[in-house]
Design a protein around this motif. Structure first.
Motif, PDB file in Angstrom:
ATOM      1  N   ILE A  68     -42.746 -15.195  -3.041  1.00 20.53           N
ATOM      2  CA  ILE A  68     -42.876 -15.785  -1.702  1.00 20.53           C
ATOM      3  C   ILE A  68     -42.233 -17.173  -1.666  1.00 20.53           C
ATOM      4  CG2 ILE A  68     -44.534 -16.655   0.005  1.00 20.53           C
ATOM      5  CD1 ILE A  68     -46.453 -14.439  -0.928  1.00 20.53           C
ATOM      6  N   ALA A  69     -42.478 -17.950  -2.735  1.00 24.54           N
ATOM      7  CA  ALA A  69     -41.920 -19.306  -2.798  1.00 24.54           C
ATOM      8  C   ALA A  69     -40.397 -19.292  -2.788  1.00 24.54           C
ATOM      9  CB  ALA A  69     -42.430 -20.014  -4.050  1.00 24.54           C
ATOM     10  N   SER A  70     -39.790 -18.317  -3.471  1.00 20.40           N
ATOM     11  CA  SER A  70     -38.329 -18.253  -3.507  1.00 20.40           C
ATOM     12  C   SER A  70     -37.755 -18.038  -2.111  1.00 20.40           C
ATOM     13  CB  SER A  70     -37.871 -17.135  -4.445  1.00 20.40           C
ATOM     14  OG  SER A  70     -38.214 -15.863  -3.934  1.00 20.40           O
ATOM     15  N   ARG A  71     -38.458 -17.250  -1.289  1.00 20.25           N
ATOM     16  CA  ARG A  71     -38.009 -17.052   0.097  1.00 20.25           C
ATOM     17  C   ARG A  71     -38.154 -18.335   0.905  1.00 20.25           C
ATOM     18  NH1 ARG A  71     -38.582 -11.486   2.765  1.00 20.25           N
ATOM     19  NH2 ARG A  71     -38.214 -10.002   1.085  1.00 20.25           N
ATOM     20  N   LEU A  72     -39.288 -19.002   0.739  1.00 21.51           N
ATOM     21  CA  LEU A  72     -39.543 -20.226   1.492  1.00 21.51           C
ATOM     22  C   LEU A  72     -38.561 -21.328   1.118  1.00 21.51           C
ATOM     23  CD1 LEU A  72     -43.458 -20.259   1.296  1.00 21.51           C
ATOM     24  CD2 LEU A  72     -42.085 -19.781   3.329  1.00 21.51           C
ATOM     25  N   LEU A  73     -38.283 -21.455  -0.190  1.00 19.08           N
ATOM     26  CA  LEU A  73     -37.407 -22.517  -0.661  1.00 19.08           C
ATOM     27  C   LEU A  73     -35.943 -22.251  -0.326  1.00 19.08           C
ATOM     28  CD1 LEU A  73     -39.040 -23.163  -4.149  1.00 19.08           C
ATOM     29  CD2 LEU A  73     -39.105 -24.690  -2.178  1.00 19.08           C
ATOM     30  N   ALA A  74     -35.605 -20.992  -0.066  1.00 17.64           N
ATOM     31  CA  ALA A  74     -34.217 -20.652   0.273  1.00 17.64           C
ATOM     32  C   ALA A  74     -33.872 -21.049   1.705  1.00 17.64           C
ATOM     33  CB  ALA A  74     -33.978 -19.159   0.077  1.00 17.64           C
TER      34      ALA A  74
ATOM     35  N   ALA B  60     -42.622  -5.653  -5.680  1.00 15.81           N
ATOM     36  CA  ALA B  60     -41.386  -4.872  -5.671  1.00 15.81           C
ATOM     37  C   ALA B  60     -40.774  -4.835  -4.273  1.00 15.81           C
ATOM     38  CB  ALA B  60     -41.660  -3.453  -6.168  1.00 15.81           C
ATOM     39  N   ALA B  61     -41.627  -4.650  -3.261  1.00 18.86           N
ATOM     40  CA  ALA B  61     -41.139  -4.595  -1.878  1.00 18.86           C
ATOM     41  C   ALA B  61     -40.517  -5.924  -1.460  1.00 18.86           C
ATOM     42  CB  ALA B  61     -42.283  -4.225  -0.936  1.00 18.86           C
ATOM     43  N   LEU B  62     -41.152  -7.036  -1.847  1.00 18.81           N
ATOM     44  CA  LEU B  62     -40.624  -8.358  -1.505  1.00 18.81           C
ATOM     45  C   LEU B  62     -39.271  -8.612  -2.156  1.00 18.81           C
ATOM     46  CD1 LEU B  62     -43.726 -10.756  -1.614  1.00 18.81           C
ATOM     47  CD2 LEU B  62     -42.283 -10.266   0.354  1.00 18.81           C
ATOM     48  N   GLU B  63     -39.153  -8.235  -3.426  1.00 17.19           N
ATOM     49  CA  GLU B  63     -37.903  -8.479  -4.145  1.00 17.19           C
ATOM     50  C   GLU B  63     -36.773  -7.588  -3.629  1.00 17.19           C
ATOM     51  OE1 GLU B  63     -37.126 -10.821  -6.676  1.00 17.19           O
ATOM     52  OE2 GLU B  63     -38.940 -11.624  -5.755  1.00 17.19           O
ATOM     53  N   LEU B  64     -37.096  -6.337  -3.298  1.00 21.25           N
ATOM     54  CA  LEU B  64     -36.064  -5.394  -2.860  1.00 21.25           C
ATOM     55  C   LEU B  64     -35.655  -5.591  -1.404  1.00 21.25           C
ATOM     56  CD1 LEU B  64     -37.383  -2.126  -4.571  1.00 21.25           C
ATOM     57  CD2 LEU B  64     -35.436  -3.532  -5.282  1.00 21.25           C
ATOM     58  N   SER B  65     -36.528  -6.233  -0.624  1.00 24.02           N
ATOM     59  CA  SER B  65     -36.242  -6.386   0.805  1.00 24.02           C
ATOM     60  C   SER B  65     -35.602  -7.715   1.164  1.00 24.02           C
ATOM     61  CB  SER B  65     -37.534  -6.214   1.615  1.00 24.02           C
ATOM     62  OG  SER B  65     -38.462  -7.255   1.303  1.00 24.02           O
ATOM     63  N   LYS B  66     -35.212  -8.482   0.160  1.00 24.67           N
ATOM     64  CA  LYS B  66     -34.601  -9.780   0.430  1.00 24.67           C
ATOM     65  C   LYS B  66     -33.276  -9.608   1.166  1.00 24.67           C
ATOM     66  CE  LYS B  66     -36.574 -12.758  -3.154  1.00 24.67           C
ATOM     67  NZ  LYS B  66     -36.289 -13.573  -4.353  1.00 24.67           N
ATOM     68  N   THR B  67     -33.088 -10.412   2.195  1.00 22.76           N
ATOM     69  CA  THR B  67     -31.839 -10.415   2.955  1.00 22.76           C
ATOM     70  C   THR B  67     -31.023 -11.639   2.568  1.00 22.76           C
ATOM     71  OG1 THR B  67     -32.823 -11.674   4.786  1.00 22.76           O
ATOM     72  CG2 THR B  67     -33.022  -9.267   4.859  1.00 22.76           C
ATOM     73  N   ASN B  68     -29.876 -11.800   3.190  1.00 21.15           N
ATOM     74  CA  ASN B  68     -29.021 -12.958   2.899  1.00 21.15           C
ATOM     75  C   ASN B  68     -29.711 -14.272   3.243  1.00 21.15           C
ATOM     76  OD1 ASN B  68     -26.905 -11.414   1.931  1.00 21.15           O
ATOM     77  ND2 ASN B  68     -25.960 -11.176   3.960  1.00 21.15           N
ATOM     78  N   LYS B  69     -30.616 -14.228   4.253  1.00 20.72           N
ATOM     79  CA  LYS B  69     -31.348 -15.435   4.624  1.00 20.72           C
ATOM     80  C   LYS B  69     -32.322 -15.851   3.524  1.00 20.72           C
ATOM     81  CE  LYS B  69     -31.246 -14.831   9.656  1.00 20.72           C
ATOM     82  NZ  LYS B  69     -32.083 -14.655  10.868  1.00 20.72           N
ATOM     83  N   ASP B  70     -32.759 -14.875   2.714  1.00 18.86           N
ATOM     84  CA  ASP B  70     -33.711 -15.141   1.650  1.00 18.86           C
ATOM     85  C   ASP B  70     -33.022 -15.463   0.331  1.00 18.86           C
ATOM     86  OD1 ASP B  70     -35.876 -14.462   3.380  1.00 18.86           O
ATOM     87  OD2 ASP B  70     -35.418 -12.346   3.045  1.00 18.86           O
TER      88      ASP B  70
END
Length: 461
Positions: free
Chosen positions: A300-306, A17-27
């Motif tokens: 985590i992968a969605s952040r890395l791939l973005a 939940a924390a990872l999904e809610l804390s996504k920024t424009n870079k993510d």
């Protein structure tokens, strides 16, 4: 249920939940309205397809036991499923490139629905037919849908980076959230409503039918190689030549087989590893916890791939090393923690440590799926995508059949050690793939330096 299980599940849920809610424009990846509509349509279909698959998994073995079959006969049924995927599934899946990926996806739905229907029979031959149909369906599930998506994505001229967003969301929902909901729904049908162990298969058939209706009404057809003069044997030969002539494709296939072979072996091993003395463990809740860990990995992968850095070829080396270490944990605990001699009871301290290690491995699985999809979209040629992807599954299915046949021949620690070695080898191959992927850029820089040294004239306006 022990507090430990709730603590692990709650901790993972909080982190996801924390990872999904804390996504920024870079993510996040900025996309278009047309793409979002296309992506959401695919995610709905893929989630329905995965629901049809996840609903069946926890109850296949149990259903066979209620029909009075022993461990040996059940093992033969499972071997038939993987063998069918290796033989017939490869042929049927490869036809998708020539006959159409949409048709192949519809064939998956029909084949799997028929497989579900056979579960109403207690006749061994009928159940064997169901396993063969299920094996064919599995090959189509892991090749035809991805092949359709990639071809359709580029046919509509969407940005290549947007493809990774669809991959990561598909794994987050299809292999994570849908798996958890399917497990709870299946438990509701069997235990709460007392509809019997065949009820999840009927529910799976309904979800597959709904998904097939959406495919027929909203998907367009696409092909790999629609040429009329190319038979199936020529397709196989062309795919084999492509694998043999391109080291990147060969390495990708080896990496996929090593990881998925270890993953499917883990599916058979985690239950006896956590309850060696018949400890009372909540299988369904632990399964849901593993799926939550997989959701964490896909997040985590969605952040890395973005992001453009680190590259997928680079960070996957680390993922394979971590997954290798996590499957070494049962071996380590067998030496460091004294085994309990008592039968029954709750989970042991060693089991608690292994649960944490297995959750780490499942998080790596969550990162693996969208990342391997991304690499396949880059390296596997479009005209033979389904054929090559099914070629990759041949050594995987062969390996799983051998493991199933010899599952009682070796101690669990030996099996985990073998999987750990395979994953470490995958990290070495991934390093080689990363080096090859970076090579053209290095050569281009060298050529530019040579041109500068030769003093080639510059174009001046």
């Amino acid at each position: 249920m022990e507090l430990f299980y709730y603590a692990v599940f709650g901790g993972l849920a909080a982190v996801v939940a924390a990872l999904e809610l804390s996504k920024t424009n870079k993510d996040r990846i900025n996309t278009s309205t047309a793409f979002n509509s296309f992506k959401n349509n695919y995610l709905v279909v893929y989630s329905l397809m995965m629901a049809g698959d996840w609903l069946q998994g926890p109850y296949v073995y149990y259903l066979y036991t209620t029909y009075g079959f022993g461990k040996g006969e059940i093992g033969q049924l499972f071997i038939a499923g993987f063998g069918s995927s290796m033989l017939f599934g490869t042929i049927v899946g490869s036809l998708a490139d020539k006959q159409g990926r949409k048709r192949a996806c519809v064939t998956y739905c029909i084949t799997y629905i028929l497989s579900c229907i056979t579960k109403h029979s207690s006749q061994y031959k009928v159940l064997m037919l169901g396993r063969i149909l299920g094996g064919i369906a599995t090959s189509l599930l892991f090749s035809a849908f991805e092949s359709w998506l990639v071809a359709e994505h580029f046919k509509r001229n969407f940005d290549q980076q947007w493809l990774s967003l669809t991959f990561s969301k598909a794994i987050f929902f299809g292999n994570g959230l849908v798996a958890i909901i399917s497990g709870l729904f299946g438990n509701l049908l069997v235990d709460t409503f007392s509809l019997g162990p065949v009820s999840p298969f009927d529910a799976a058939a309904c979800f597959l039918a709904v998904g097939m209706a959406i495919i027929l009404s909203s998907w367009s057809e696409n092909y790999g190689d629609p040429s009329e003069n190319k038979d199936l044997l020529a397709q196989f030969k062309g795919a084999a030549v492509a694998i043999a002539s391109d080291e990147k494709i060969a390495l990708l296939g080896a990496i996929q087989s090593l990881f998925e072979g270890s993953m499917y072996t883990f599916v058979f091993l985690w239950t006896p590893a956590l309850s060696p003395n018949d400890e009372d463990i909540p299988h369904g809740f632990i399964f849901a916890t593993f799926m939550l860990a997989s959701m964490l990995g896909s997040s985590i992968a969605s952040r890395l791939l973005a992001r453009n850095s680190p590259k997928v070829e680079s960070y996957m080396q680390i993922v394979f090393v971590i997954s290798s270490a996590s499957l070494m944990l049962p071996i380590v605990t067998s030496f460091l923690v004294a085994p309990l001699k008592l039968k029954g009871g709750g989970i042991s301290f060693s089991g608690c440590l292994q649960v944490l290690g297995f959750c780490t491995f499942e998080a790596c699985v969550g990162i693996f799926w969208p990342s391997i999809m991304k690499m396949r979209s880059q390296y596997v040629p479009e005209e033979a995508r389904s054929t090559i992807m099914n070629f990759f599954r041949i050594p995987l299915n062969m390996f799983v059949c051998i493991v199933l046949y010899n599952v009682d021949a070796f101690p669990i620690t030996v099996m985990f050690g073998m999987c750990s070695i395979f994953l470490f080898v995958a990290s070495i191959l991934q390093r080689r793939l990363s080096a090859i992927a970076d090579k053209p850029k290095t050569e281009d820089r060298a050529m530019m330096k040579d041109k500068d040294a030769e003093g080639e004239p510059l174009n001046v306006m």
